[in-house]
Enzyme design. Sequence first.
Site, PDB file in Angstrom:
ATOM      1  N   ASP A  11      39.311  41.483  35.252  1.00 31.88           N
ATOM      2  CA  ASP A  11      39.936  41.820  33.983  1.00 31.88           C
ATOM      3  C   ASP A  11      39.520  43.259  33.649  1.00 31.88           C
ATOM      4  OD1 ASP A  11      40.972  41.532  31.298  1.00 31.88           O
ATOM      5  OD2 ASP A  11      38.874  41.351  30.698  1.00 31.88           O
ATOM      6  N   ASP A  13      39.788  45.181  29.984  1.00 33.85           N
ATOM      7  CA  ASP A  13      39.132  45.391  28.679  1.00 33.85           C
ATOM      8  C   ASP A  13      38.066  44.326  28.418  1.00 33.85           C
ATOM      9  OD1 ASP A  13      40.925  47.497  28.347  1.00 33.85           O
ATOM     10  OD2 ASP A  13      42.382  46.242  27.316  1.00 33.85           O
ATOM     11  N   ARG A 110      51.711  37.035  32.147  1.00 37.45           N
ATOM     12  CA  ARG A 110      50.659  37.222  31.138  1.00 37.45           C
ATOM     13  C   ARG A 110      49.587  36.154  31.327  1.00 37.45           C
ATOM     14  NH1 ARG A 110      49.420  39.477  26.363  1.00 37.45           N
ATOM     15  NH2 ARG A 110      48.642  38.141  24.698  1.00 37.45           N
ATOM     16  N   LYS A 137      37.509  36.465  28.908  1.00 39.20           N
ATOM     17  CA  LYS A 137      38.245  35.523  28.053  1.00 39.20           C
ATOM     18  C   LYS A 137      38.613  34.266  28.830  1.00 39.20           C
ATOM     19  CE  LYS A 137      40.542  38.646  24.819  1.00 39.20           C
ATOM     20  NZ  LYS A 137      41.850  39.157  24.412  1.00 39.20           N
TER      21      LYS A 137
HETATM   22 MG   LIG Z   1      39.268  41.201  28.565  1.00 36.07          MG
END
Ligand SMILES: [Mg+2]
Length: 193
Positions: A11, A13, A110, A137
């Site tokens: 990932d 961010d 997504r 996440k």
């Molecule tokens: Mg992230």
Amino acid sequence: MNELKPVVFLDRDGTINYDAGYINDIDNFIMYPYAAQAVRMLNINGFLVVVITNQSGLARGFFTEDTLSEIHNKMVQDLKKQGAEIDGIYFCPHDPNAKVEKYKSVCSCRKPETGLIDMALKELNIDKSRMYFIGDKHSDIMAGYKSGCKTIMVKTGYGKGDLINKSHKWEVKPDKIADTLLDGVKLILKKQI
Ligand SMILES: [Mg+2]
């Protein structure tokens, strides 16, 4: 036929760089100080390193694809200066309620969907029996899990808060939890996952 390689999907961010909300300017893109070391260790050990990132800020009209390219070029160049290579960057620009019409879509890319990973699997020579996903996440963990990756949740970005507040609701638990991307990479290289 090129040799198949193991892969670590990352990932962006909150995993590679500080999560500053929708990063709409190159100056808001700041990598964690250990990011290059983590990527370099994977490079040296023969892993492909592929970034898988939701960027619905495009759909919401918060920034353009030009800005996103500029940010990704900076990431790649900054890593390269520190001897670290990224093998691919895949982003999802969509949002079902997009302001920007061309990105308005209930898509299959997504995260927690797996479309971006599927694309990487088509384009790169990946050993599907050795795939890992590191993210902050639950949507990262789900996308990785559904694609057959072993998964690591980091406590940076949203990770720590999600682990404390939301983990009881998760359909799937990460295989491992690590403080940071670098700690996650060490777990993989020490075969502790
Ligand atoms: Mg992230």
